[in-house]
Write a protein that holds these residues in place. Structure first.
Motif, PDB file in Angstrom:
ATOM      1  N   LYS A   1      33.202  42.339  34.196  1.00 36.12           N
ATOM      2  CA  LYS A   1      32.726  43.373  35.114  1.00 36.12           C
ATOM      3  C   LYS A   1      31.698  42.729  36.041  1.00 36.12           C
ATOM      4  CE  LYS A   1      30.535  47.950  35.187  1.00 36.12           C
ATOM      5  NZ  LYS A   1      30.014  49.067  34.353  1.00 36.12           N
ATOM      6  N   ILE A   2      32.051  42.652  37.317  1.00 34.73           N
ATOM      7  CA  ILE A   2      31.178  41.943  38.267  1.00 34.73           C
ATOM      8  C   ILE A   2      30.370  42.893  39.139  1.00 34.73           C
ATOM      9  CG2 ILE A   2      32.726  39.958  38.334  1.00 34.73           C
ATOM     10  CD1 ILE A   2      33.495  40.922  41.196  1.00 34.73           C
ATOM     11  N   ALA A   3      30.584  44.200  38.981  1.00 39.91           N
ATOM     12  CA  ALA A   3      29.972  45.159  39.907  1.00 39.91           C
ATOM     13  C   ALA A   3      28.451  45.069  39.913  1.00 39.91           C
ATOM     14  CB  ALA A   3      30.410  46.577  39.552  1.00 39.91           C
ATOM     15  N   ALA A   4      27.846  44.688  38.774  1.00 38.47           N
ATOM     16  CA  ALA A   4      26.389  44.638  38.694  1.00 38.47           C
ATOM     17  C   ALA A   4      25.847  43.215  38.783  1.00 38.47           C
ATOM     18  CB  ALA A   4      25.928  45.286  37.392  1.00 38.47           C
ATOM     19  N   LEU A   5      26.716  42.235  39.042  1.00 42.01           N
ATOM     20  CA  LEU A   5      26.306  40.840  39.056  1.00 42.01           C
ATOM     21  C   LEU A   5      26.089  40.344  40.487  1.00 42.01           C
ATOM     22  CD1 LEU A   5      28.811  39.372  36.436  1.00 42.01           C
ATOM     23  CD2 LEU A   5      26.426  40.029  36.064  1.00 42.01           C
ATOM     24  N   LYS A   6      24.998  39.626  40.697  1.00 41.65           N
ATOM     25  CA  LYS A   6      24.786  38.956  41.967  1.00 41.65           C
ATOM     26  C   LYS A   6      25.724  37.754  42.048  1.00 41.65           C
ATOM     27  CE  LYS A   6      19.900  40.257  41.883  1.00 41.65           C
ATOM     28  NZ  LYS A   6      18.505  39.769  41.776  1.00 41.65           N
TER      29      LYS A   6
ATOM     30  N   LEU B   1      38.590  53.759  39.518  1.00 35.11           N
ATOM     31  CA  LEU B   1      37.770  53.027  38.543  1.00 35.11           C
ATOM     32  C   LEU B   1      37.169  51.783  39.194  1.00 35.11           C
ATOM     33  CD1 LEU B   1      36.985  52.617  35.452  1.00 35.11           C
ATOM     34  CD2 LEU B   1      38.980  51.109  35.360  1.00 35.11           C
ATOM     35  N   LEU B   2      37.988  51.026  39.910  1.00 34.93           N
ATOM     36  CA  LEU B   2      37.542  49.779  40.526  1.00 34.93           C
ATOM     37  C   LEU B   2      36.626  50.027  41.717  1.00 34.93           C
ATOM     38  CD1 LEU B   2      41.034  48.097  40.337  1.00 34.93           C
ATOM     39  CD2 LEU B   2      39.014  47.371  39.038  1.00 34.93           C
ATOM     40  N   ALA B   3      36.913  51.051  42.491  1.00 37.94           N
ATOM     41  CA  ALA B   3      36.099  51.352  43.674  1.00 37.94           C
ATOM     42  C   ALA B   3      34.713  51.848  43.308  1.00 37.94           C
ATOM     43  CB  ALA B   3      36.809  52.395  44.541  1.00 37.94           C
ATOM     44  N   THR B   4      34.568  52.376  42.103  1.00 38.43           N
ATOM     45  CA  THR B   4      33.278  52.925  41.685  1.00 38.43           C
ATOM     46  C   THR B   4      32.557  52.040  40.674  1.00 38.43           C
ATOM     47  OG1 THR B   4      34.401  54.249  39.976  1.00 38.43           O
ATOM     48  CG2 THR B   4      33.997  55.308  42.120  1.00 38.43           C
ATOM     49  N   GLY B   5      33.146  50.899  40.309  1.00 36.27           N
ATOM     50  CA  GLY B   5      32.501  50.018  39.333  1.00 36.27           C
ATOM     51  C   GLY B   5      32.430  50.646  37.961  1.00 36.27           C
ATOM     52  N   GLY B   6      33.508  51.321  37.561  1.00 35.14           N
ATOM     53  CA  GLY B   6      33.498  52.091  36.319  1.00 35.14           C
ATOM     54  C   GLY B   6      33.612  51.250  35.067  1.00 35.14           C
ATOM     55  N   SER B   7      33.725  51.945  33.950  1.00 34.34           N
ATOM     56  CA  SER B   7      33.630  51.331  32.633  1.00 34.34           C
ATOM     57  C   SER B   7      34.779  50.372  32.336  1.00 34.34           C
ATOM     58  CB  SER B   7      33.604  52.422  31.559  1.00 34.34           C
ATOM     59  OG  SER B   7      33.707  51.871  30.263  1.00 34.34           O
TER      60      SER B   7
ATOM     61  N   GLY C   1      26.776  45.486  31.863  1.00 33.87           N
ATOM     62  CA  GLY C   1      27.387  44.760  32.967  1.00 33.87           C
ATOM     63  C   GLY C   1      26.416  43.936  33.773  1.00 33.87           C
ATOM     64  N   LYS C   2      25.148  43.861  33.377  1.00 32.30           N
ATOM     65  CA  LYS C   2      24.154  43.146  34.164  1.00 32.30           C
ATOM     66  C   LYS C   2      24.092  41.667  33.810  1.00 32.30           C
ATOM     67  CE  LYS C   2      20.354  45.359  35.173  1.00 32.30           C
ATOM     68  NZ  LYS C   2      19.080  46.115  35.064  1.00 32.30           N
ATOM     69  N   THR C   3      24.832  41.252  32.789  1.00 29.31           N
ATOM     70  CA  THR C   3      24.924  39.848  32.405  1.00 29.31           C
ATOM     71  C   THR C   3      26.383  39.438  32.438  1.00 29.31           C
ATOM     72  OG1 THR C   3      23.000  40.080  30.943  1.00 29.31           O
ATOM     73  CG2 THR C   3      24.415  38.169  30.586  1.00 29.31           C
ATOM     74  N   LEU C   4      26.658  38.225  32.920  1.00 25.90           N
ATOM     75  CA  LEU C   4      28.031  37.725  32.978  1.00 25.90           C
ATOM     76  C   LEU C   4      28.650  37.765  31.581  1.00 25.90           C
ATOM     77  CD1 LEU C   4      30.304  36.284  34.546  1.00 25.90           C
ATOM     78  CD2 LEU C   4      29.138  34.115  34.051  1.00 25.90           C
ATOM     79  N   SER C   5      29.742  38.500  31.452  1.00 24.28           N
ATOM     80  CA  SER C   5      30.348  38.706  30.134  1.00 24.28           C
ATOM     81  C   SER C   5      31.864  38.725  30.249  1.00 24.28           C
ATOM     82  CB  SER C   5      29.878  40.037  29.529  1.00 24.28           C
ATOM     83  OG  SER C   5      28.473  40.091  29.419  1.00 24.28           O
ATOM     84  N   ALA C   6      32.519  37.843  29.496  1.00 27.45           N
ATOM     85  CA  ALA C   6      33.973  37.865  29.362  1.00 27.45           C
ATOM     86  C   ALA C   6      34.288  38.604  28.075  1.00 27.45           C
ATOM     87  CB  ALA C   6      34.530  36.444  29.316  1.00 27.45           C
ATOM     88  N   ILE C   7      34.862  39.786  28.209  1.00 21.63           N
ATOM     89  CA  ILE C   7      35.016  40.677  27.067  1.00 21.63           C
ATOM     90  C   ILE C   7      36.496  41.006  26.826  1.00 21.63           C
ATOM     91  CG2 ILE C   7      32.727  41.665  27.377  1.00 21.63           C
ATOM     92  CD1 ILE C   7      34.026  44.069  28.724  1.00 21.63           C
ATOM     93  N   HIS C   8      36.752  41.612  25.683  1.00 22.48           N
ATOM     94  CA  HIS C   8      38.110  41.999  25.286  1.00 22.48           C
ATOM     95  C   HIS C   8      39.009  40.767  25.155  1.00 22.48           C
ATOM     96  CE1 HIS C   8      37.406  46.027  27.681  1.00 22.48           C
ATOM     97  NE2 HIS C   8      36.486  45.806  26.754  1.00 22.48           N
ATOM     98  N   LEU C   9      38.434  39.611  24.840  1.00 25.52           N
ATOM     99  CA  LEU C   9      39.201  38.367  24.817  1.00 25.52           C
ATOM    100  C   LEU C   9      40.416  38.487  23.901  1.00 25.52           C
ATOM    101  CD1 LEU C   9      39.379  35.410  25.737  1.00 25.52           C
ATOM    102  CD2 LEU C   9      38.049  34.801  23.705  1.00 25.52           C
ATOM    103  N   THR C  10      41.566  38.129  24.452  1.00 27.55           N
ATOM    104  CA  THR C  10      42.837  38.178  23.743  1.00 27.55           C
ATOM    105  C   THR C  10      43.517  36.816  23.864  1.00 27.55           C
ATOM    106  OG1 THR C  10      43.060  40.514  24.304  1.00 27.55           O
ATOM    107  CG2 THR C  10      45.042  39.382  23.615  1.00 27.55           C
ATOM    108  N   PRO C  11      44.023  36.199  22.778  1.00 29.06           N
ATOM    109  CA  PRO C  11      44.060  36.737  21.418  1.00 29.06           C
ATOM    110  C   PRO C  11      42.691  36.684  20.729  1.00 29.06           C
ATOM    111  CG  PRO C  11      44.977  34.531  21.464  1.00 29.06           C
ATOM    112  CD  PRO C  11      44.718  34.898  22.882  1.00 29.06           C
ATOM    113  N   GLU C  12      42.449  37.654  19.878  1.00 27.66           N
ATOM    114  CA  GLU C  12      41.172  37.718  19.182  1.00 27.66           C
ATOM    115  C   GLU C  12      41.102  36.659  18.081  1.00 27.66           C
ATOM    116  OE1 GLU C  12      40.563  40.882  16.139  1.00 27.66           O
ATOM    117  OE2 GLU C  12      42.203  41.896  17.184  1.00 27.66           O
ATOM    118  N   ALA C  13      39.885  36.358  17.653  1.00 30.32           N
ATOM    119  CA  ALA C  13      39.678  35.298  16.665  1.00 30.32           C
ATOM    120  C   ALA C  13      40.413  35.584  15.365  1.00 30.32           C
ATOM    121  CB  ALA C  13      38.184  35.136  16.399  1.00 30.32           C
TER     122      ALA C  13
END
Length: 627
Positions: free
Chosen positions: A435-440, A295-301, A519-531
Motif C-alpha cells: 500500500k503506497i498511498a501513505a508513503l512518500k 478502492l484504489l482511487a481512495t487509498g482503501g484497505s 500503511g505509513k511504513t513500506l510493507s509487502a504483505i499477504h506474501l504468497t506462497p506463505e511460509a
C-alpha cells in the motif's frame, strides 16, 4: 465520456477468464423460481414461518401475495459500529407494514472487531469469521420465506461475509443499510503520536488509553479510513446501497430517512415488486471492477485485495492481484484520509464525499457507467449528494462541482498521484502487495538486512534490547491463513513508524495482514506462497539482504540459489492459547492462499436443475411437513 481503453481491456480479460464459472452461476440462480418461495412451502412449513408475527403480518404472509423482507443483522451492543442497528429491525418492519409488505429478522451473524482483538490470540479467528458470516447469512436465508433481503452490517469481515452469503442466494434482491460513522473525536494524528510514544516507552498506559477513548468515543463506525469504511465505499461503487448512504452519522434524521427509503426500495426490487433486480445479476465483472477502482482511487484497505477476490468468486468471477495492480496503474489517487492523510471520513463527506469521487471517475471513463445497481438506471445516479427536507423525505442533488477541502479530496485533473494506492511486488520470495498511498516517494524502496520474527511482539523486545540494526527489513513469517488464520499485525506499526520518524529506513515483509488503518511504513504483505506452505520466506535468516521496491515491483531475497537449497526451512512455531483456535483446525487445513481470497468454503456453483424441479413441485401436505 467513453470508457478508458485499459479499463475496458482489463474488464474484458476478467469476463473471458470467468465466462464458464459465471455461466454456471447465472444458470444456478436462474433455476430458482421467481415467484415467492413461501408459495412452495407446505402448510406446516409456512405456519412455522409466521407463528410469532402479529395478526396483520400473519394475514399478509399467509396470502403469499405481498413481499416479505428478510433482515440479516450483525447487531451487537459491544461494537460501536453495530450498536446503532439495535432499533433498525423495528423501523424496517414498521416501514414495510405501512407500505403493504412485511419484514422479518431472518437471522444474525457474528461480528467481531479487529480493533479489540489486534495483537491478541483471538485475532487468529478474524479472517475466518468472514466465511462463517457467509455461512450464517445463507442459513438465515434458507427458510425460503423471503422475497428480498436487507443487510445490516458495516465492519471488516462482516460486509464481505454477508455479500458472499447473499450471492449464494443470488436470485434474491438485496440492499445494504449502514449505520454510519461516529462524530469525529481526537484527531487520528494525535492518537497515532501517542501510540508511537507508548511503543517507544515514552508514554504511560493511562495516557494511551485516554487518547484511544477520545478517538473511539460514541456509537458508529471508527472515523479513520480502514477496512470498515472501505467496505462502505465499495458497496457504494457497486450500487448495493442507496446513493450517499455510507457516511451519514447515526441518530440523525437523515440516517433514519435512509433506512426507511432502503426498506421501500427493497420492496420495489423484490420478486413481487415492479422493478425486480436480483443481486446475482447486478454483481457482474463491471461491478467488481468498479469496486476495485474506487478502492484504489481512495487509498482503501489492503484487506480487500483478499475479500473482493472472494466476493467476485461468489458471483462466478475470477480476479487476481495482477488485475488489481493494472487497475491501480490507470487510477488516480483522489483521496487522502487517515492513515493516508490528515482527514477522517466525516471530513471526506463534508468535502464532497463518494458522490464527487464517482462523478470524477465516471467523467474520466474510469468506471463502468452502465453497471446496474439497486437504484436508478445506472451508476451515474449514484454520483450524487443526499438531502432531507423538514418532512423527512429524501432528495438527491448533483454532487458539488469541486471539492471544498483539497487536502482530503480532489478531482482527476489535480489528483494527489496519477496512480492508485496498491502495487504488486514479486520476486523469488513470491508475490505480495504494497500500500503506497501513505508513503512518500523516498519511502518506497529499501535494501537492508532482514530481522526475522515469528511473532509481532518480538520486534519491541529486540528494540528494547538494542538488537536492531539501524536500517532493516522486519520479516514476520508463519502468519498466513494456513499457519494461524492470517491475523492483522497492527502491533508492529507504531514501533516501525517511530523508528521511521527518527530517520531510520525500515520495512516489513510478511505473509500476514496489516490493518486497513496501516500503511505509513513500506510493507509487502499477504506474501504468497506463505511460509507454512513451502514459501521461501521460511528460509530467510537474520542478516540476509532483501530488496523491496514498490516503484519497480521487486521483492528479492539476495541469497544465492545454492545457499538457499542447502538451508532447511524454519519450523512453524507452536501456537499459544487456544481461545477457540482448535475449532478452526479444519479451516486452516483447507484454506486457499491470500491471492485466491483465503477462502475456506466452496463457492463453485453446482447444477441446480434437480433442486429447481423440486421447488416447482406442489408443496407437501401439511400432515407430512412438520419440521
Amino acid at each position: 465520456m467513453s470508457i478508458h481503453p485499459r479499463l475496458h481491456a482489463i474488464t474484458e480479460r476478467i469476463r473471458l477468464r470467468s465466462a464458464p464459472l459465471r455461466a454456471r452461476y447465472l444458470a444456478a440462480i436462474a433455476a430458482v423460481p421467481r415467484d415467492p418461495a413461501r408459495r412452495h412451502l407446505s402448510c406446516g412449513n409456512l405456519a412455522h414461518g409466521f407463528a410469532a408475527s402479529d395478526a396483520e403480518a400473519k394475514a399478509r404472509l399467509r396470502s403469499t401475495a405481498v413481499p416479505n423482507l428478510g433482515i440479516v443483522t450483525a447487531y451487537n451492543d459491544m461494537l460501536s459500529a453495530h450498536q446503532p442497528f439495535e432499533g433498525y429491525p423495528a423501523l424496517i418492519r414498521a416501514t414495510a407494514l405501512a407500505a403493504g409488505a412485511t419484514a422479518q429478522v431472518a437471522g444474525g451473524v457474528p461480528a467481531m472487531c479487529d480493533g479489540i482483538t489486534q495483537g491478541q490470540a483471538g485475532m487468529e479467528l478474524s479472517l475466518f469469521s468472514r466465511d462463517v458470516i457467509a455461512q450464517a447469512t445463507a442459513i438465515a436465508l434458507s427458510h425460503a420465506m423471503f422475497d428480498s433481503s436487507v443487510y445490516l452490517g458495516v465492519c471488516d469481515k462482516i460486509v464481505p461475509g454477508m455479500l458472499i452469503g447473499a450471492l449464494s442466494f443470488g436470485h434474491l434482491p438485496a440492499i445494504f443499510v449502514p449505520a454510519g460513522p461516529m462524530p469525529s473525536g481526537i484527531s487520528n494524528q494525535a492518537k497515532a503520536k501517542v501510540r508511537e510514544r507508548y511503543a517507544a516507552g515514552q508514554a504511560t498506559r493511562d495516557e494511551l488509553l485516554q487518547a484511544e477513548a477520545e478517538s473511539y468515543h460514541a456509537p458508529g463506525t471508527c472515523t479513520f479510513y480502514g477496512t470498515a469504511n472501505s467496505n462502505q465505499l465499495l458497496l457504494e461503487a457497486m450500487g448495493l446501497m442507496l446513493p450517499g448512504a455510507a457516511f451519514v452519522n447515526p441518530g440523525t434524521p437523515l440516517r433514519e430517512a435512509l433506512t426507511r427509503a432502503a426498506t421501500l426500495r427493497a420492496i420495489e426490487i423484490s420478486t413481487l415488486g415492479h422493478d425486480y433486480r436480483p443481486l446475482g445479476e447486478l454483481v457482474d465483472e463491471r461491478a467488481i471492477v468498479n469496486a476495485l477502482v474506487v478502492l484504489l482511487a481512495t487509498g482503501g484497505s489492503t484487506n480487500h485485495s483478499i475479500h473482493w477476490v472472494a466476493v467476485a468468486r461468489a458471483a462466478g468471477i475470477s480476479i487476481d492481484w495482477t488485475d488489481i495492480h493494472e487497475l491501480s496503474a490507470i487510477t488516480p489517487l483522489l483521496v487522502r484520509m487517515y492513515p493516508n492523510g490528515d482527514g477522517d471520513v466525516n471530513r471526506f463527506e463534508d468535502a464532497g464525499g463518494i458522490g464527487l469521487v464517482l462523478r470524477e471517475l465516471l467523467d474520466a471513463g474510469l468506471l463502468h457507467a452502465d453497471a446496474r445497481t439497486v437504484f436508478g438506471a445506472s451508476l451515474r445516479e449514484h454520483a450524487r449528494k443526499l438531502r432531507v427536507d423538514a418532512g423527512g423525505r429524501l432528495h438527491w442533488v448533483d454532487a458539488p462541482a469541486s471539492s471544498s477541502d483539497r487536502d482530503v479530496l480532489r478531482g482527476v485533473q489535480d489528483a494527489f498521484e496519477p496512480h492508485g494506492g496498491l502495487r504488486l511486488v514479486q520476486g523469488n520470495l513470491g508475490r505480495a502487495l504494497v500500500k503506497i498511498a501513505a508513503l512518500k516517494p523516498e519511502q518506497r524502496r529499501i535494501r537492508a538486512p532482514a530481522v526475522v520474527l515469528h511473532d509481532q511482539h518480538t520486534l519491541a523486545r529486540r528494540h528494547a534490547a538494542g538488537e536492531l540494526p539501524s536500517d532493516f527489513v522486519a520479516v514476520l513469517r508463519f502468519q498466513g491463513p494456513h499457519a494461524n488464520g492470517m491475523p492483522e499485525l497492527h502491533s508492529l506499526t507504531p514501533l516501525l513508524g517511530h523508528l521511521q520518524n527518527r530517520g531510520r529506513h525500515v520495512a516489513l515483509v510478511t505473509d500476514g495482514r496489516l490493518s486497513g488503518a496501516s500503511g505509513k511504513t513500506l510493507s509487502a504483505i499477504h506474501l504468497t506462497p506463505e511460509a507454512a506452505r513451502g514459501g521461501l520466506l521460511a528460509k530467510v535468516q537474520d542478516g540476509d539482504l532483501i530488496t523491496l521496491d514498490a516503484e519497480t515491483g521487486v521483492l528479492a531475497l539476495e541469497v544465492d540459489a545454492a545457499t538457499l537449497a542447502a538451508r532447511m526451512p524454519a519450523p512453524m512455531p507452536r501456537s499459544g492459547c487456544d481461545v477457540g483456535r482448535r475449532l478452526f483446525g479444519h479451516t486452516r487445513a483447507q484454506v486457499l492462499d491470500a491471492e485466491h481470497g483465503a477462502l475456506s468454503i466452496s463457492l463453485d456453483p453446482e447444477d441446480c436443475s434437480e433442486a429447481a424441479d423440486a421447488l416447482r413441485a406442489p408443496p407437501a401436505s401439511a400432515a407430512g411437513a412438520h419440521a
